[in-house]
Design a protein around this motif. Structure first.
Motif, PDB file in Angstrom:
ATOM      1  N   LYS A 151      -1.639  -6.125   1.533  1.00 54.85           N
ATOM      2  CA  LYS A 151      -2.983  -6.466   2.001  1.00 54.85           C
ATOM      3  C   LYS A 151      -3.025  -6.566   3.518  1.00 54.85           C
ATOM      4  O   LYS A 151      -3.957  -6.075   4.164  1.00 54.85           O
ATOM      5  CB  LYS A 151      -3.439  -7.793   1.375  1.00 54.85           C
ATOM      6  CG  LYS A 151      -4.855  -8.185   1.791  1.00 54.85           C
ATOM      7  CD  LYS A 151      -5.317  -9.455   1.114  1.00 54.85           C
ATOM      8  CE  LYS A 151      -6.737  -9.787   1.550  1.00 54.85           C
ATOM      9  NZ  LYS A 151      -7.244 -11.023   0.925  1.00 54.85           N
ATOM     10  N   GLN A 155      -2.964  -3.067   4.912  1.00 51.07           N
ATOM     11  CA  GLN A 155      -4.247  -2.397   4.723  1.00 51.07           C
ATOM     12  C   GLN A 155      -5.287  -2.932   5.698  1.00 51.07           C
ATOM     13  O   GLN A 155      -6.083  -2.172   6.277  1.00 51.07           O
ATOM     14  CB  GLN A 155      -4.744  -2.607   3.280  1.00 51.07           C
ATOM     15  CG  GLN A 155      -3.926  -1.890   2.226  1.00 51.07           C
ATOM     16  CD  GLN A 155      -4.340  -0.449   2.054  1.00 51.07           C
ATOM     17  OE1 GLN A 155      -5.011   0.100   2.906  1.00 51.07           O
ATOM     18  NE2 GLN A 155      -3.927   0.184   0.982  1.00 51.07           N
ATOM     19  N   THR A 156      -5.290  -4.253   5.899  1.00 54.92           N
ATOM     20  CA  THR A 156      -6.250  -4.868   6.825  1.00 54.92           C
ATOM     21  C   THR A 156      -6.020  -4.372   8.242  1.00 54.92           C
ATOM     22  O   THR A 156      -6.962  -3.976   8.950  1.00 54.92           O
ATOM     23  CB  THR A 156      -6.130  -6.402   6.783  1.00 54.92           C
ATOM     24  OG1 THR A 156      -6.322  -6.855   5.435  1.00 54.92           O
ATOM     25  CG2 THR A 156      -7.172  -7.048   7.675  1.00 54.92           C
ATOM     26  N   ILE A 197      -6.990  -4.029  -3.206  1.00 52.42           N
ATOM     27  CA  ILE A 197      -6.797  -4.584  -1.869  1.00 52.42           C
ATOM     28  C   ILE A 197      -7.746  -3.923  -0.867  1.00 52.42           C
ATOM     29  O   ILE A 197      -8.361  -4.596  -0.033  1.00 52.42           O
ATOM     30  CB  ILE A 197      -5.325  -4.417  -1.429  1.00 52.42           C
ATOM     31  CG1 ILE A 197      -4.433  -5.363  -2.229  1.00 52.42           C
ATOM     32  CG2 ILE A 197      -5.158  -4.679   0.064  1.00 52.42           C
ATOM     33  CD1 ILE A 197      -2.960  -5.154  -2.002  1.00 52.42           C
ATOM     34  N   ASN A 231     -11.152  -5.282  -1.453  1.00 53.02           N
ATOM     35  CA  ASN A 231     -11.213  -6.658  -0.977  1.00 53.02           C
ATOM     36  C   ASN A 231     -11.353  -6.715   0.541  1.00 53.02           C
ATOM     37  O   ASN A 231     -12.175  -7.463   1.083  1.00 53.02           O
ATOM     38  CB  ASN A 231      -9.954  -7.409  -1.421  1.00 53.02           C
ATOM     39  CG  ASN A 231     -10.047  -8.890  -1.163  1.00 53.02           C
ATOM     40  OD1 ASN A 231     -11.128  -9.466  -1.220  1.00 53.02           O
ATOM     41  ND2 ASN A 231      -8.926  -9.514  -0.856  1.00 53.02           N
ATOM     42  N   VAL A 232     -10.552  -5.906   1.231  1.00 55.52           N
ATOM     43  CA  VAL A 232     -10.622  -5.863   2.693  1.00 55.52           C
ATOM     44  C   VAL A 232     -11.990  -5.355   3.138  1.00 55.52           C
ATOM     45  O   VAL A 232     -12.591  -5.896   4.076  1.00 55.52           O
ATOM     46  CB  VAL A 232      -9.491  -4.961   3.250  1.00 55.52           C
ATOM     47  CG1 VAL A 232      -9.687  -4.714   4.744  1.00 55.52           C
ATOM     48  CG2 VAL A 232      -8.135  -5.590   3.008  1.00 55.52           C
TER      49      VAL A 232
END
Length: 891
Positions: free
Chosen positions: A3, A6-7, A121, A124-125
């Protein structure tokens, strides 16, 4: 960990795309100054940071894939050990192959868990980022009290108003103690030095600048003309009508009032001439008059005009003031911000502003009698005109006579008469394996491709060997349970190494391809000629730099391995089933042939849907960028709802194709499931009909365990092969822009000019002819003249006569159709573009600023000292502004 990667990746991608958009919109200035290499390095540095997080995310996912793919093997070994130790179930063919068949069926969903986690993920981001955006500060709609227009009385009323662009700097507001009353039908001019707050006053009336204190009241509808022209993509007529129905009389009156009739007659398509993005194929004066005509046609009650005459010549400015402001808007309430002092005597009231305050108010004669600031402003204007007339009149009248001879020829020029923006090129039909081959050819990933396939083959071979060992060993009573399970575990463990190597090589293949395609795409875009950027909306380039590049970063590597895996497993399953019952191969081959037919039938439609979907993303991005630039105008005219609905229509058009693509995928999956179930049924039926004892029970179990997963494997293969075929279109689209025709080279070896060139600066034009496209009419028609060294040459002519084209020819933004330009005897078409442009300097027609501090905008290449920059700021009279406390932090 995934995560966080990815962020960070999405944050880095934002920086790159923001910078890319800014550079694409300012490409003309970048090419004029020969800054391509510097800004390309900037994009590449952002991509390097983005690539670092991409590699980290992909390697993390690869390790997760390795664990999940190995989990069925580990679970089966643990179950068999438990059965052997606890004696809970006999280790015979029935138990072993029931467990294996169950785990094999479960393995497909388990193997997709890493992809599912990655997708969750990312979602979500994305939700977090959208949420932060939606929770940002919004414009307060109650800053201005709006009411219906009354025929008499006050239309605009501001009492003790204090306004600040920075909400945190309320102690030093942008506008201080503003009190203003304007009655219905009055024409009020606002004047003052640069930076006095004139435009901010109009924004206060529009409610765009945060109000600190006071009241603002405006009655009636508003029409606004911004200082910087805002033009929509579309035709001239669309821009003037601005969503209103066509009324020929009012429309023609607006065109005549804004002096657009001659321009429309010159255009081949008249008012249906297509305007490029941001009005690229129009001059500054034409854009300003189009948005002025838009305001006149709107027939509003209150007109806010922010320096509408700044981009036109003095004669046109006079025509606009008398025909538009005085005649067409004589019954309207007009607030006119202007630097043209000559018009101030014709207005009802004048406001003089200094340092965010209204220092004087009254009629022209009254303010002249008062003296002070207004008289100084008028005197400075008159002195500058006097100096100009004294120095420039009667100079080289012979040259003027020559120009008069070609007057009629210039008058008939159609500046870019053909429609500028071209339809986006889209491939059609089946293009074979070319996109797949391009992917590996550009990335030079043949070795990694081979390693990935061999890794999967090794994994499947060892998995098949382990299950075959079980089928073989359970028929030998002498072998102990420990030996059976031990050998099975060893063989299964050896397959783990192949799984890991396959996962890693896939990641490296994807990263190598991403790097190669991004580098090729970026180089091609920066080397493209200026005509490419004039005829290509920025959104088309950005979709390739964002969504298509994202497909290369994530979708293609994962789809590729998820095609290789089931393809190898399907082959292994058919080999095992044929080994046990050879008759099944007949039905299997027929089913595979039918599957291929159905699959090709689907792909023919799916490919076109994805290609069309690729073209529907660019309009969404273009529209969002375009409306964000003109958001003040949109809100002023009260057309927010119309623009929002248009945006939703574009989003719906894009989403509809995405929905149809998924619906088509489900259509093909359902039919393939039916075909493969026939193969499964045939295999099971043959095993039942075979006499007892003809085939060992272990081999029967082995065959059935593979047969039970056959349908699932084929569906899995079809789904991901179709996904890969759809995703590979992004390679097709990016490769299309990697093949853009290049502009001439930056440096031509053997033809470099001397370092002292140009020593004099004599410019000689010989029969210069310019056209923007091979099939377009000539814009410059055989110009021959000489600009002697050290002279100051004024190039004049009505709007659209070719003045900017002449400058473009000097910088080789457009190449001559014939003729040449010599500077100090050197033909500029023979030398490199960088050698030419680095020796010339230009102040562009439209100001361009880049994100960053003032220092980097003044010297993007970082080649000048602070002392040199401060001297320049002093010469341009900006030193005091930059030195102020408000701007010091941004230098």
């Amino acid at each position: 960990m995934l995560k966080n990667s990815q962020t960070q990746f999405m944050m880095a991608q934002d920086k790159r795309l923001r910078s890319t958009s800014e550079i694409l919109n300012s490409m003309k200035v970048i090419k004029l100054q020969s800054w391509e290499e510097e800004f390309k390095k900037q994009i590449e540095s952002f991509r390097a940071d983005e690539f670092r997080w991409l590699a980290k995310a992909q390697m993390t996912k690869a390790f997760g894939t390795f664990l999940y793919w190995l989990s069925p093997t580990i679970v089966s070994a643990v179950i068999f050990v438990a059965c052997g130790l606890l004696k809970s179930a006999p280790l015979n063919a029935s138990t072993i192959f029931t467990v294996l068949a169950t785990l094999r069926v479960m393995s497909e969903p388990v193997r997709l868990i890493p992809e599912a986690i990655s997708a969750i993920i990312q979602v979500n981001v994305s939700f977090d980022r959208i949420n932060n955006f939606l929770l940002g500060d919004e414009l307060k709609i109650d800053e201005v009290e709006r009411s219906v227009l009354e025929k008499s009385g006050e239309v605009v009323d501001i009492q003790a108003g204090n306004f600040s662009w920075d909400p945190e700097m309320t102690k030093t507001p942008t506008l201080t103690n503003i009190s203003l009353d304007i009655n219905c039908g009055q024409t009020v001019a606002v004047c003052g030095p640069v930076g006095a707050g004139k435009s901010s006053l109009l924004h206060a009336l529009l409610g765009e600048i945060p109000k600190v204190s006071g009241t603002v009241k405006v009655s009636g509808s508003i029409a606004y003309v911004s200082q910087t022209s805002w033009i929509q993509s579309g035709t001239i007529r669309d821009n003037i009508l601005y969503g209103k129905p066509m009324e020929a009389r009012r429309y023609n009156a607006a065109i005549a009032a804004c002096a657009l009739d001659k321009d429309l007659n010159d255009f081949r398509h008249g008012d249906l001439t297509e305007i490029g993005q941001r009005g690229l194929n129009l001059s500054g004066g034409q854009k300003q008059r189009i948005q002025l005509a838009r305001a006149v046609y709107a027939d509003a009650d209150v007109y806010l005009l922010d320096d509408p005459f700044s981009a036109v010549d003095a004669h046109t400015a006079g025509v606009l003031f008398h025909k538009c402001v005085e005649d067409s808007l004589r019954e309207k309430t007009v607030v006119l911000v202007t630097h043209q002092v000559e018009f101030l005597s014709e207005v009802d009231q004048i406001l003089v502003m200094e340092e965010g305050r209204i220092t004087q108010s009254g009629k022209y004669e009254e303010l002249l009698m008062m003296g002070t600031a207004f008289q100084q402003l008028v005197n400075a204007h008159n002195e500058s005109l006097g100096d100009f007339k004294q120095g420039g009149i009667n100079r080289e009248m012979g040259d003027i006579n020559i120009v008069e001879k070609v007057k009629e020829e210039i008058k008939t020029i159609d500046t870019r008469g053909i429609q500028l923006t071209q339809e986006e090129e889209v491939e059609s039909g089946y293009v074979g394996l070319k996109p797949f081959l391009d992917y590996f050819r550009v990335s030079q990933g043949w070795f990694l491709l081979s390693a990935t396939v061999l890794g999967q083959v090794g994994f499947v071979v060892f998995q098949a060997a382990s299950t075959y060992w079980l089928a073989f060993s359970i028929g030998i009573p002498k072998l102990s349970t420990t030996m059976v399970i031990g050998v099975y575990s060893v063989i299964s463990t050896l397959s783990a190494g192949f799984v890991y190597s396959r996962a890693v090589t896939t990641v490296y293949l994807g990263l190598k391809a991403s790097k190669a395609f991004f580098s090729g795409f970026t180089n091609a875009v920066f080397k493209a000629p200026m005509l490419f950027f004039d005829s290509t909306p920025v959104g088309r380039i950005l979709t390739r730099a964002s969504s298509d590049m994202n497909v290369l970063d994530f979708d293609i590597p994962s789809a590729f391995i998820l095609v290789v895996v089931p393809a190898v497993e399907l082959t292994a399953a058919l080999i095992v089933m044929t080994y046990v019952t050879w008759q099944v191969i007949i039905i299997a081959l027929l089913a595979l042939a039918a599957t291929k037919v159905v699959q090709d039938y689907y792909l023919a439609s799916a490919r076109e849907l994805i290609r069309i979907n690729g073209t529907t993303k660019a309009p969404v991005m273009n529209y969002a960028a375009e409306t964000s630039l003109g958001v003040v105008t949109i809100r002023a005219f009260g057309t927010v709802d119309r623009f929002f609905k248009s945006y939703l229509n574009l989003v719906d058009a894009d989403a509809a194709l995405f929905f149809l693509s998924n619906a088509a995928m489900e259509w093909v999956i359902m039919r393939i499931e039916i075909l493969q179930n026939v193969t499964l049924f045939t295999c099971a039926l043959l095993l039942i009909l075979i006499p007892k004892g003809y085939i060992a029970p272990g081999l029967v179990g082995l065959s059935l365990s593979y047969a039970l997963t056959l349908t699932q494997t084929q569906v899995f293969l079809t789904r991901w092969y179709c996904t890969l075929s759809n995703s590979i279109i992004s390679v097709e689209r990016i490769k299309q822009y990697m093949s853009i025709p290049e502009e001439p080279p930056a440096v031509v070896d053997g033809r470099r000019p001397p370092s002292s060139w140009p020593s004099n600066g004599t410019i000689h034009l010989q029969e210069l002819k310019i056209r923007y496209r091979p099939n377009a009419p000539l814009v410059l028609k055989g110009i021959s003249c000489t600009f002697r060294e050290g002279t100051r040459v004024g190039v004049v002519g009505r709007t659209g006569s070719g003045k900017s084209t002449l400058i473009s020819a000097l910088f080789r933004l457009v190449e001559p159709a014939s003729g040449c330009i010599l500077i100090d005897g050197i033909d500029i078409s023979k030398i490199g573009l960088k050698d030419l442009r680095m020796k010339l300097s230009i102040i562009p027609q439209e100001p361009t600023l880049f994100r960053g501090c003032i220092r980097t905008n003044l010297d993007p290449l970082g080649v000048y000292s602070d002392d040199e920059i401060w001297k320049v700021k002093e010469k341009t009279r900006n030193k005091n502004v930059i030195s102020s406390k408000h701007f010091a932090a941004f230098f």
